[in-house]
Design a protein around this motif. Structure first.
Motif, PDB file in Angstrom:
ATOM      1  N   LEU A 139      59.269 -18.198  56.992  1.00  0.00           N
ATOM      2  CA  LEU A 139      59.703 -19.448  57.620  1.00  0.00           C
ATOM      3  C   LEU A 139      59.887 -20.486  56.514  1.00  0.00           C
ATOM      4  O   LEU A 139      58.936 -21.110  56.059  1.00  0.00           O
ATOM      5  CB  LEU A 139      58.672 -19.900  58.654  1.00  0.00           C
ATOM      6  CG  LEU A 139      58.330 -18.850  59.719  1.00  0.00           C
ATOM      7  CD1 LEU A 139      57.380 -19.436  60.763  1.00  0.00           C
ATOM      8  CD2 LEU A 139      59.592 -18.312  60.391  1.00  0.00           C
ATOM      9  N   GLY A 140      61.133 -20.659  56.088  1.00  0.00           N
ATOM     10  CA  GLY A 140      61.454 -21.520  54.955  1.00  0.00           C
ATOM     11  C   GLY A 140      61.823 -22.930  55.333  1.00  0.00           C
ATOM     12  O   GLY A 140      62.516 -23.616  54.570  1.00  0.00           O
ATOM     13  N   CYS A 141      61.373 -23.382  56.474  1.00  0.00           N
ATOM     14  CA  CYS A 141      61.535 -24.773  56.905  1.00  0.00           C
ATOM     15  C   CYS A 141      60.282 -25.113  57.697  1.00  0.00           C
ATOM     16  O   CYS A 141      59.831 -24.316  58.529  1.00  0.00           O
ATOM     17  CB  CYS A 141      62.786 -24.937  57.768  1.00  0.00           C
ATOM     18  SG  CYS A 141      62.930 -26.558  58.588  1.00  0.00           S
ATOM     19  N   THR A 142      59.727 -26.297  57.455  1.00  0.00           N
ATOM     20  CA  THR A 142      58.451 -26.610  58.086  1.00  0.00           C
ATOM     21  C   THR A 142      58.561 -26.844  59.592  1.00  0.00           C
ATOM     22  O   THR A 142      57.535 -26.875  60.284  1.00  0.00           O
ATOM     23  CB  THR A 142      57.798 -27.848  57.428  1.00  0.00           C
ATOM     24  OG1 THR A 142      58.720 -28.948  57.425  1.00  0.00           O
ATOM     25  CG2 THR A 142      57.384 -27.523  55.993  1.00  0.00           C
ATOM     26  N   LEU A 184      63.396 -11.213  55.451  1.00  0.00           N
ATOM     27  CA  LEU A 184      64.361 -12.143  56.024  1.00  0.00           C
ATOM     28  C   LEU A 184      63.792 -13.550  55.928  1.00  0.00           C
ATOM     29  O   LEU A 184      62.699 -13.824  56.440  1.00  0.00           O
ATOM     30  CB  LEU A 184      64.649 -11.787  57.487  1.00  0.00           C
ATOM     31  CG  LEU A 184      65.721 -12.613  58.208  1.00  0.00           C
ATOM     32  CD1 LEU A 184      67.049 -12.572  57.458  1.00  0.00           C
ATOM     33  CD2 LEU A 184      65.909 -12.107  59.639  1.00  0.00           C
ATOM     34  N   VAL A 185      64.513 -14.431  55.233  1.00  0.00           N
ATOM     35  CA  VAL A 185      64.071 -15.813  55.047  1.00  0.00           C
ATOM     36  C   VAL A 185      64.856 -16.728  55.971  1.00  0.00           C
ATOM     37  O   VAL A 185      66.079 -16.850  55.858  1.00  0.00           O
ATOM     38  CB  VAL A 185      64.250 -16.267  53.581  1.00  0.00           C
ATOM     39  CG1 VAL A 185      63.737 -17.701  53.408  1.00  0.00           C
ATOM     40  CG2 VAL A 185      63.536 -15.327  52.623  1.00  0.00           C
ATOM     41  N   PHE A 186      64.151 -17.372  56.890  1.00  0.00           N
ATOM     42  CA  PHE A 186      64.758 -18.384  57.750  1.00  0.00           C
ATOM     43  C   PHE A 186      64.665 -19.729  57.031  1.00  0.00           C
ATOM     44  O   PHE A 186      63.578 -20.131  56.590  1.00  0.00           O
ATOM     45  CB  PHE A 186      64.019 -18.494  59.087  1.00  0.00           C
ATOM     46  CG  PHE A 186      64.162 -17.298  59.985  1.00  0.00           C
ATOM     47  CD1 PHE A 186      65.237 -16.434  59.867  1.00  0.00           C
ATOM     48  CD2 PHE A 186      63.215 -17.048  60.963  1.00  0.00           C
ATOM     49  CE1 PHE A 186      65.363 -15.326  60.697  1.00  0.00           C
ATOM     50  CE2 PHE A 186      63.332 -15.958  61.803  1.00  0.00           C
ATOM     51  CZ  PHE A 186      64.411 -15.097  61.679  1.00  0.00           C
ATOM     52  N   THR A 187      65.773 -20.448  56.944  1.00  0.00           N
ATOM     53  CA  THR A 187      65.766 -21.701  56.198  1.00  0.00           C
ATOM     54  C   THR A 187      66.840 -22.640  56.736  1.00  0.00           C
ATOM     55  O   THR A 187      67.393 -22.400  57.816  1.00  0.00           O
ATOM     56  CB  THR A 187      65.951 -21.414  54.698  1.00  0.00           C
ATOM     57  OG1 THR A 187      65.850 -22.628  53.961  1.00  0.00           O
ATOM     58  CG2 THR A 187      67.279 -20.757  54.402  1.00  0.00           C
ATOM     59  N   ILE A 230      66.071  -7.046  48.260  1.00  0.00           N
ATOM     60  CA  ILE A 230      65.675  -6.784  49.647  1.00  0.00           C
ATOM     61  C   ILE A 230      65.574  -8.071  50.478  1.00  0.00           C
ATOM     62  O   ILE A 230      65.169  -8.027  51.637  1.00  0.00           O
ATOM     63  CB  ILE A 230      64.314  -6.043  49.700  1.00  0.00           C
ATOM     64  CG1 ILE A 230      63.189  -6.888  49.084  1.00  0.00           C
ATOM     65  CG2 ILE A 230      64.411  -4.683  49.032  1.00  0.00           C
ATOM     66  CD1 ILE A 230      61.797  -6.314  49.304  1.00  0.00           C
ATOM     67  N   VAL A 231      65.963  -9.198  49.885  1.00  0.00           N
ATOM     68  CA  VAL A 231      65.821 -10.491  50.567  1.00  0.00           C
ATOM     69  C   VAL A 231      67.154 -10.947  51.148  1.00  0.00           C
ATOM     70  O   VAL A 231      68.174 -10.980  50.448  1.00  0.00           O
ATOM     71  CB  VAL A 231      65.280 -11.569  49.605  1.00  0.00           C
ATOM     72  CG1 VAL A 231      65.237 -12.933  50.306  1.00  0.00           C
ATOM     73  CG2 VAL A 231      63.898 -11.190  49.098  1.00  0.00           C
ATOM     74  N   ASP A 232      67.143 -11.292  52.423  1.00  0.00           N
ATOM     75  CA  ASP A 232      68.304 -11.889  53.085  1.00  0.00           C
ATOM     76  C   ASP A 232      67.917 -13.276  53.584  1.00  0.00           C
ATOM     77  O   ASP A 232      66.763 -13.520  53.953  1.00  0.00           O
ATOM     78  CB  ASP A 232      68.749 -11.040  54.278  1.00  0.00           C
ATOM     79  CG  ASP A 232      69.177  -9.639  53.867  1.00  0.00           C
ATOM     80  OD1 ASP A 232      69.933  -9.522  52.881  1.00  0.00           O
ATOM     81  OD2 ASP A 232      68.750  -8.664  54.512  1.00  0.00           O
ATOM     82  N   GLY A 233      68.871 -14.190  53.604  1.00  0.00           N
ATOM     83  CA  GLY A 233      68.609 -15.545  54.075  1.00  0.00           C
ATOM     84  C   GLY A 233      69.447 -15.878  55.297  1.00  0.00           C
ATOM     85  O   GLY A 233      70.595 -15.430  55.420  1.00  0.00           O
ATOM     86  N   LEU A 234      68.874 -16.646  56.203  1.00  0.00           N
ATOM     87  CA  LEU A 234      69.584 -17.044  57.420  1.00  0.00           C
ATOM     88  C   LEU A 234      69.223 -18.483  57.751  1.00  0.00           C
ATOM     89  O   LEU A 234      68.048 -18.822  57.906  1.00  0.00           O
ATOM     90  CB  LEU A 234      69.197 -16.131  58.588  1.00  0.00           C
ATOM     91  CG  LEU A 234      69.761 -16.515  59.964  1.00  0.00           C
ATOM     92  CD1 LEU A 234      71.290 -16.435  59.962  1.00  0.00           C
ATOM     93  CD2 LEU A 234      69.172 -15.622  61.051  1.00  0.00           C
ATOM     94  N   ALA A 235      70.230 -19.343  57.863  1.00  0.00           N
ATOM     95  CA  ALA A 235      70.013 -20.739  58.250  1.00  0.00           C
ATOM     96  C   ALA A 235      69.866 -20.843  59.766  1.00  0.00           C
ATOM     97  O   ALA A 235      70.639 -20.244  60.518  1.00  0.00           O
ATOM     98  CB  ALA A 235      71.183 -21.597  57.772  1.00  0.00           C
TER      99      ALA A 235
END
Length: 268
Positions: free
Chosen positions: A180-183, A111-114, A136-141
């Motif tokens: 964690l795709g956002c700093t 799960l990629v948070f971005t 297998i990758v999901d993204g969530l803003a």
């Protein structure tokens, strides 16, 4: 000469933290574009304009290298910045590759948070498409986390309900790794760890970006012995308010605690 750090706000301090640990004798200038934060909910054209304005300002201050300590800015403008400037430019991107390797071994998802803009960006989607052969990758803003961070709001009582609501549609037991795709997001690792089971890895690219910076400076013979100082700017205005500077110091201390490290942070 200083190393320039750039982000839309305070999120890039999660990368600066690692740079201070790895390169404690370098001098830094940190630019937070607080006038335009958050980038993740704005148009690509506007964000690109803000980025070039900020980097032009840093160039006038005299920098030997630039760290784009913002996933959204890296996705939007890193290539064009490298075409324009001849000093090293280090970007950051979501740590999707190591996350996939970790989760595949356990038969779990990623799960990629971005931010919303990164999630829409071709660069991010191409990265996932290239690496995610098993889908297998999901993204969530999670734009709310950026807003919380910019208000210096880190209370679990405030943050946890937001995360719980955003994650409600997801089966959390399916995931082995969270990226964690956002700093801005590493400030909230402690709350995230209360939501996911202990075996879930929560990773970000901050340390790897700082290591890349160190390698690049060494390769180009630009390492120097400075004082470890950091100058902060907010959209072109130097931060001189003692109270705000103290808040920045506390942010670095928070990261020190979250990183569970023993050595003191070098920060002057």
């Amino acid at each position: 000469m200083k190393i320039g750090f750039f982000d839309s706000g305070i999120g890039g301090m999660t990368v600066l933290y690692h740079a201070l640990r790895l390169l404690p004798k370098e001098d830094y200038i940190y630019y937070a574009d607080t006038k335009h934060v958050p980038y993740g909910e704005k148009s690509k054209a506007d964000v690109r304009k803000y980025i070039f304005e900020a980097v032009d300002f840093l160039v006038r201050q005299g920098i030997k290298a630039l760290v784009i300590a913002c996933n959204t800015a890296t996705s939007v403008a890193a290539r064009e910045l490298r075409e324009k400037y001849d000093f090293p430019i280090i970007g950051i991107e979501p740590a999707v590759k190591p996350a996939i390797l970790k989760s595949q071994e356990r038969g779990r998802r990623v799960l990629v948070f971005t931010t919303s803009l990164t999630l829409r960006e071709e660069k991010f989607n191409n990265l996932v498409a290239r690496l995610d052969e098993d889908h297998i990758v999901d993204g969530l803003a999670l734009p709310g986390l950026v807003e919380f961070a910019e208000r210096f709001e880190f209370s679990e009582a405030v943050v946890r309900p937001y995360l719980t609501a955003r994650l409600a549609p997801y089966k959390l037991a399916e995931y082995g790794t969270v990226v964690l795709g956002c700093t801005h997001f590493p400030f909230y690792k402690d709350t995230m760890q209360t939501i996911f089971t202990p075996e879930v890895d929560i990773i970000d690219g901050g340390k790897g970006t700082a290591e890349n910076l160190a390698r690049t400076l060494q390769k180009t013979s630009q390492l120097q012995q400075g004082t470890g100082s950091v100058e902060y700017y907010m959209s072109g205005s130097k931060v001189q308010d003692p109270q705000l500077l103290q808040q920045y110091a506390r942010l670095l201390e928070r990261l020190h605690i979250l990183d569970n490290l023993q050595a003191p942070i070098s920060h002057k």
